[in-house]
Design a protein around this motif. Sequence first.
Motif, PDB file in Angstrom:
ATOM      1  N   PRO A  37     104.672 -41.072 -54.677  1.00 12.07           N
ATOM      2  CA  PRO A  37     105.332 -41.545 -55.419  1.00 12.07           C
ATOM      3  C   PRO A  37     104.593 -41.011 -56.986  1.00 12.07           C
ATOM      4  O   PRO A  37     105.740 -41.566 -58.029  1.00 12.07           O
ATOM      5  N   VAL A  48     106.388 -40.187 -62.205  1.00  6.84           N
ATOM      6  CA  VAL A  48     106.019 -41.969 -61.280  1.00  6.84           C
ATOM      7  C   VAL A  48     107.616 -42.285 -60.728  1.00  6.84           C
ATOM      8  O   VAL A  48     108.503 -42.705 -61.736  1.00  6.84           O
ATOM      9  N   GLY A  50     107.124 -43.514 -57.559  1.00  8.62           N
ATOM     10  CA  GLY A  50     107.593 -45.034 -56.240  1.00  8.62           C
ATOM     11  C   GLY A  50     107.370 -46.074 -56.626  1.00  8.62           C
ATOM     12  O   GLY A  50     107.341 -46.919 -58.391  1.00  8.62           O
ATOM     13  N   ALA A  52     106.466 -49.067 -55.869  1.00  4.61           N
ATOM     14  CA  ALA A  52     105.199 -49.588 -56.236  1.00  4.61           C
ATOM     15  C   ALA A  52     104.133 -49.123 -57.338  1.00  4.61           C
ATOM     16  O   ALA A  52     103.570 -49.297 -58.184  1.00  4.61           O
ATOM     17  N   ALA A  53     104.233 -47.683 -57.675  1.00  4.47           N
ATOM     18  CA  ALA A  53     103.709 -46.782 -58.602  1.00  4.47           C
ATOM     19  C   ALA A  53     103.927 -47.462 -60.112  1.00  4.47           C
ATOM     20  O   ALA A  53     103.329 -47.921 -60.882  1.00  4.47           O
ATOM     21  N   GLN A  56     103.574 -51.140 -60.696  1.00  4.16           N
ATOM     22  CA  GLN A  56     102.025 -51.553 -61.460  1.00  4.16           C
ATOM     23  C   GLN A  56     101.655 -50.786 -63.110  1.00  4.16           C
ATOM     24  O   GLN A  56     100.806 -51.387 -63.520  1.00  4.16           O
ATOM     25  N   GLU A 312      99.283 -45.514 -58.582  1.00  5.56           N
ATOM     26  CA  GLU A 312      98.621 -45.393 -57.122  1.00  5.56           C
ATOM     27  C   GLU A 312      97.544 -44.105 -56.611  1.00  5.56           C
ATOM     28  O   GLU A 312      97.760 -43.170 -55.990  1.00  5.56           O
ATOM     29  N   ASP A 313      96.729 -44.683 -57.261  1.00  9.55           N
ATOM     30  CA  ASP A 313      95.680 -43.765 -56.751  1.00  9.55           C
ATOM     31  C   ASP A 313      95.508 -42.582 -57.738  1.00  9.55           C
ATOM     32  O   ASP A 313      94.174 -42.296 -57.475  1.00  9.55           O
TER      33      ASP A 313
END
Length: 413
Positions: A37, A48, A50, A52-53, A56, A312-313
Amino acid sequence: MPPARPEDAAAILQALISPAGRLDPFPLYAAAHRIGPVLTVTDSVFLVVGYAAVNQVLRNPGFGLPDTTPSRSAPAVDRTAGAALRMMERSILRANPPNHGRMRSLISQVFTPRRVAALQPSVEAAVDTLLDRLAEPAADDGMVDFMDQFAFQLPVTVICELLGIPARDRHKFRPLASALTAALELAGDADGPADAAARDLGRYFTPLISERRTAPGDDLVSALVAARDADDGRLSDEELLANLILLLVAGFETTTDLLGNGLAILLDRPDLATALRPGSATTAGFIEEVLRYESPVQVTTRVALIDGLTAEDVPVPDGSDVILVLGAANRDPGRYHRPDCFDATRSDIKPLSFGAGPHICIGNSLARLEASVAFPRLLSRFPDLSADPGRQPTRRDRLVLRGYQTLPVRVRP
């Protein structure tokens, strides 16, 4: 999944900004999703993809727009931005807090949901007028360029009526908007035509602002001028000018592409047109799927304004450039089943095409309104609408703003 090697991410980014990548970025999006992601291009550049990423980052106030004020000393700062980018940086499009919230709160007071909803009769009338004009070529060979005769004409008519811009001036804005928005491309040249367009639009709006100041009307320019002159410090003269230009250009650029992208899908999938007419697939669902599948805005960018951020971390150091690929997020297989298939019956569609968070496009409801009126009326008026067999459509040579330059169709009332 192992982290992407920088050479993989760099190769995908380089391919995306190439002519072939701009024409068809979707295989590259799929390749990026197979890596992860968040792709690390360099220690300070991240791609980026993804859903969700991207969502975020868009919602995290720690990620902002490039800041060119002298108070910030990040190495990526460009203090030589041309007129186009300088103008955009004075608008809500590229402003950071607290300036963004200060300006947006004032604009939101006049660009209200009620004002947008009240436009529906005007939108319906504009659509019907344009459909009458589309029918005129049927007396000849029936061939017409949908982009030129409808997809541009409808949103420019609506936004100009909202702003209070005379009909005689509306033909000027398509080439100016096209030139100005080239400055938003990742590999675009912000100089030359983009700067000239920014200056030309400034020269148009400056006397219009003065005119509305002395003789206000029932329009958005007059409302914003009145709000500016209330002298509460929320909008400078430069910001007023920049935001009016933004409202004009953004008011029809993305909607034009939404209409063109949607019709191209219908021409390729006649079954969808048949389903839309009786209402077995809702118009709203169709529009949301167009936004997901062929997003008018494919890419936006952010900068890490503070340290300690992650996507995403993945750690994103202060000052890093973050390229958010909205078009890839909308086709994330982790978010959507069979993401490369167009399915107007999908549920829980929440495309990121207009962004999310504090910078979500202020005119997204207007774009959806225009499309929801246009497509059913178009299909009802021209049930045999088809692609022009003698001419191929042409895409705009853009990555960030994805749409058609021409879309030839055959019209038979």
